[in-house]
Design an enzyme around this catalytic site. Structure first.
Site, PDB file in Angstrom:
ATOM      1  N   GLU A 193       0.779  -1.228   0.000  1.00 28.14           N
ATOM      2  CA  GLU A 193       0.000   0.000   0.000  1.00 28.14           C
ATOM      3  C   GLU A 193       0.817   1.288   0.000  1.00 28.14           C
ATOM      4  O   GLU A 193       0.388   2.299  -0.557  1.00 28.14           O
ATOM      5  CB  GLU A 193      -0.935   0.001   1.230  1.00 28.14           C
ATOM      6  CG  GLU A 193      -2.006  -1.074   1.215  1.00 28.14           C
ATOM      7  CD  GLU A 193      -3.027  -0.861   0.112  1.00 28.14           C
ATOM      8  OE1 GLU A 193      -3.487   0.292  -0.055  1.00 28.14           O
ATOM      9  OE2 GLU A 193      -3.338  -1.823  -0.603  1.00 28.14           O
ATOM     10  N   SER A 224     -52.017 -20.939  44.195  1.00 31.04           N
ATOM     11  CA  SER A 224     -51.618 -21.283  45.569  1.00 31.04           C
ATOM     12  C   SER A 224     -50.154 -21.025  45.853  1.00 31.04           C
ATOM     13  O   SER A 224     -49.738 -21.055  47.022  1.00 31.04           O
ATOM     14  CB  SER A 224     -51.942 -22.753  45.852  1.00 31.04           C
ATOM     15  OG  SER A 224     -53.339 -22.966  45.795  1.00 31.04           O
TER      16      SER A 224
END
Length: 799
Positions: free
Chosen positions: A77, A469
């Site tokens: 690059e 319950s």
């Protein structure tokens, strides 16, 4: 003349810098740049639970990136990166000449962007292709070079670039392409990664292998030219095959409901941006062993319930008149969402008196023996079912497409021949299991449904249902704090309440529809007697029970009506289980949590569930020093003695009451069943001394589970299955008795003090001054020991 041209040229450059340099983004922000990184969520043992990210990136400092990797990118690059001022003028000149020569051809223009320019573009500009953007890019590159070191610029670049395969940055790409860390990459592999920034898709390692190898070899050649590798290294790198290796399968814990609830909590704490880009490291409370048990117990329990209620029919039926190919037929059928991996699609090709013949999607065949079809009675409305089948054709017909699973032995343990299958059916009922540490509130396991793929609705956290319950223990706790004892006699007899306003009379009843007369409070909770619970609530007043429901976090604003004492108010499984945990921990407040600790991307702790200070915990090493003792800062929400009395009574539920099927496990366990009207919802919530567990089973769109299906035979078996595995091999620890409790032996039949020669006796827990001494008053709904009054409190109309 030349001087004038030179002056004009310099002036033009300065004007360009002035004109295009105005309003450019502030490059100084790069100093504080923190790229989007993955948030990882881990179980309590460190195994990965989930990852959340927009960009899969692993940020690595440039000092930790091997030289061969940076060299590859520099050669590919920007070979003059360490010598140019941000723009490589030689490369720019060469690019201009090349592009002029290529004018009129179809060749793509050659670029000359340096790494610094790419940083400027990627971080501060757009991807617009124009001369104006290139000028701005150059200006920013000069400015960046003045503000940052070369290594900092390279670090930004190598961690930001996209390299294909969903990988951002070189570290993520190394893992994704080669299943390696950066320091394990070869020269050839580093060169391939360096070949990707311009156009990853053009050099795909599989679809465009030749182009990928050619581009990689070009990078290797550039590295050789630049003197970054020698000829031998270059030759070896070119000879190396480009081989892609899939990442190793990460050990991921299967806990989708837990992970999703954790994701929601993190989004609430840090927002979506912090969650998906913040690179958080999250340590959760999840215990993978208990989570695996919870997943299995829930799925197996729901399947068992579903099989008890019959066969709802095949997935589909087709005609075999034209002799269709079974593989083609089955390939067109979509597998039901969320089914077990071992379940297969099968086509019924024939039946006889003993078996059904099957064809499978892979071209093989098999058989379904009658023994594997005995459960498949025809399903009927309201969870009823037909007569037991006598032959395979009572269940299946030729052309039916069904789900099957390979089986190796029958119910007697006798082996089957290979190719034998059992009939399977996806349950339409659903449920949930949650387990937590009662002392800290740490959620250890959460199974929010049969299948997360089928439904993301979390029945632990989101399903608001009546506990029935399962709420009663808190009515009895309020009674104990009002001066009653587990031996207090409560009248079990008809109860009628005039609701007024044309609403008629409310007539609660026991599940058995029987009346049992004066009965000890303990028996009332063990046998889940509704009439005793209502009378106790009527006596102490619903306002007090409303306060206990709020105090324990079950229901925040419960209506003060008597039906609420029987669990008519809606709540969640997590809230009820947390409330039970506060009973067994001695009445201390806890808050359920899924997260122990959160660290930011720099390793700083930004969240802790346990906020207690502990200086001695910061020791760098352990040298046989005593374990630190942390202060107990939990709020006391109930009297420890009263809480233990409820625990003792709930232990009786397991030993003698509606949860007695659990007693055979042999561990100290306590809990309570819950069933709502018409058996719409079933619960079992309970605990050992150090583990609280809640179970819920019901349809998402409420309807009856069956005429005889209750918390005792639907939810309790799941609790039993979970606890059997969870506590296996663990030391047996009795329930902890707080100071002040006196254990007195009572007659199990009369509830009175035991006398010599009495047969069935047990130890009852009493608080100081409450031990019975003789005959007792019978609580009939009016007497209050704190006031001495016999007038009914709360609503009137008691008959």
């Amino acid at each position: 003349m030349a001087l004038i041209v030179g002056i004009l040229g310099v002036a033009g450059v300065l004007y360009a810098f002035y004109h295009y340099g105005r309003g450019l983004p502030e490059y100084a922000q790069l100093a504080d740049y923190e790229p989007p990184t993955v948030t990882r969520v881990h179980a309590g043992d460190g195994r990965l639970l989930a990852e959340y990210a927009i960009e899969k990136r692993v940020y690595v400092p440039v000092s930790a990136i091997p030289r061969r990797v940076t060299n590859a990118f520099l050669s590919a690059e920007d070979k003059n990166f360490y010598s140019h001022p941000g723009v490589d003028f030689l490369s720019v000149t060469r690019a201009i000449v090349t592009n002029i020569a290529n004018m009129g051809s179809s060749r793509r223009p050659v670029g000359a962007s340096t790494i610094t320019q790419q940083v400027a573009k990627n971080f501060l500009l757009t991807n617009e292709v124009s001369y104006e953007r290139k000028i701005k890019e150059a200006i920013l590159a000069f400015r960046i070079e003045q503000a940052f070191t070369k290594d900092t610029i390279l670090e930004l670049y190598l961690n930001e670039i996209y390299l294909g395969f969903g990988s951002y940055g070189v570290a993520a790409a190394a893992l994704r392409y080669f299943n390696k860390s950066l320091d394990e990459l070869t020269v050839a592999e580093a060169a391939y990664l360096a070949a990707l920034p311009k156009a990853p898709n053009n050099y795909h390692p599989v679809r465009k292998y030749d182009a990928a190898v050619a581009r990689r070899n070009w990078v290797i050649g550039r590295m050789l030219e630049d003197g970054r590798i020698d000829a031998a290294q270059a030759e070896a790198a070119r000879a190396e095959a480009l081989v892609i290796r899939k990442p190793d399968a990460t050990q991921v814990v299967e806990a989708e409901y837990f992970a999703e609830e954790t994701r929601r909590e993190l989004a609430r704490l840090y927002g979506d941006d912090g969650l998906y880009t913040g690179g958080l490291s999250v340590r959760t409370t999840l215990d993978p062993r208990l989570q695996d048990i919870a997943n299995r117990a829930l799925r197996e329990g729901l399947i068992a319930y579903d099989r008890r209620h019959g066969w709802r029919g095949p997935l589909r039926s087709v005609s075999l008149d034209d002799n269709p190919d079974a593989r083609t037929l089955l390939a067109e059928i979509e597998r039901p969402i969320g089914i077990d991996e071992d379940w297969l699609l099968a086509l019924v090709t024939a039946t006889d008196a003993k078996k059904a013949d099957l064809a499978l999607a892979d071209g093989s065949t098999g058989r379904l023996p009658m023994a594997q079809l005995n459960w498949a009675r025809a399903w009927k409305e309201d969870q009823r079912f037909g007569v037991a089948p006598k032959k395979p054709s009572d269940v299946l017909k030729v052309g039916d497409i069904v789900l099957v699973e390979a089986v190796t032995e029958n119910d007697k343990g006798e082996p089957y021949d290979p190719g034998t299958f059992g009939l399977r059916q996806v349950p339409d009922v659903d449920g949930a299991i949650v387990a937590l540490d009662p002392h800290t509130g740490r959620v250890l396991a959460m199974a929010g449904g049969y299948s997360f793929a089928r439904s993301e609705f979390n029945r632990v956290m989101q399903a608001r249902r009546q506990p029935g319950s399962a709420f009663k223990p808190f009515v009895y706790l309020a009674g104990l704090d009002s001066g009653f004892t587990p031996a207090t006699l409560i009248l079990d007899a008809p109860f009628v309440l005039d609701q007024g306003g044309g609403l008629g009379k409310w007539k609660p009843s026991n599940y058995s529809n029987k009346f049992y007369g004066p009965t000890p409070m303990r028996v009332g909770i063990e046998k889940s007697r509704n009439l005793m619970t209502v009378r106790l609530a009527q006596t102490i007043g619903m306002e007090k029970i409303v306060d206990y429901a709020r105090r324990f976090g079950i229901i925040e604003n419960m209506d003060p009506v008597l039906s609420m004492s029987l669990g008519a108010g809606e709540t969640t499984l997590m809230k009820v289980t947390t409330a039970y945990a506060m009973l067994v921990n001695g009445g201390k407040r806890i808050s359920p949590t899924l997260i122990d600790r959160v660290q930011d991307r720099h390793g700083r702790t930004i969240y802790r569930h346990d906020l207690r200070a502990c200086e001695v915990c910061l020791a760098e090493s352990w040298a046989d020093q005593p374990a630190p003792e942390l202060p107990d800062e939990r709020e006391q929400v109930a009297d420890p003695a009263s809480a233990y009395q409820v625990v003792s009574m709930l232990q009786g539920v397991v030993q003698r009451g509606t949860g007695r099927r659990i007693a055979e496990l042999g561990f100290p366990l306590a809990g309570k069943t819950g069933t709502t009207n018409d058996n719409f919802d079933t619960w079992f919530v309970g605990f050992s001394p150090d583990l609280a567990v809640g179970v819920f089973v019901g349809f998402d769109e409420p309807r009856t589970l069956g005429r005889t299906d209750t918390g005792s035979n639907v939810a309790a078996p799941l609790f039993k299955s979970f606890m059997a595995e969870a506590l296996a091999g663990q030391p047996t620890i009795p329930f902890r008795i707080p100071p002040g409790i006196r254990l007195v032996r009572l007659n199990a039949e009369t509830g009175q003090l035991a006398r010599p020669g009495d047969g069935r006796t047990f130890l009852e827990a009493f608080q100081p001054g409450n031990v019975p001494t003789g005959r007792q008053l019978v609580l009939d709904g009016g007497y209050n020991p704190q006031t001495g009054s016999t007038s009914a409190s709360g609503t009137g109309g008691l008959y």
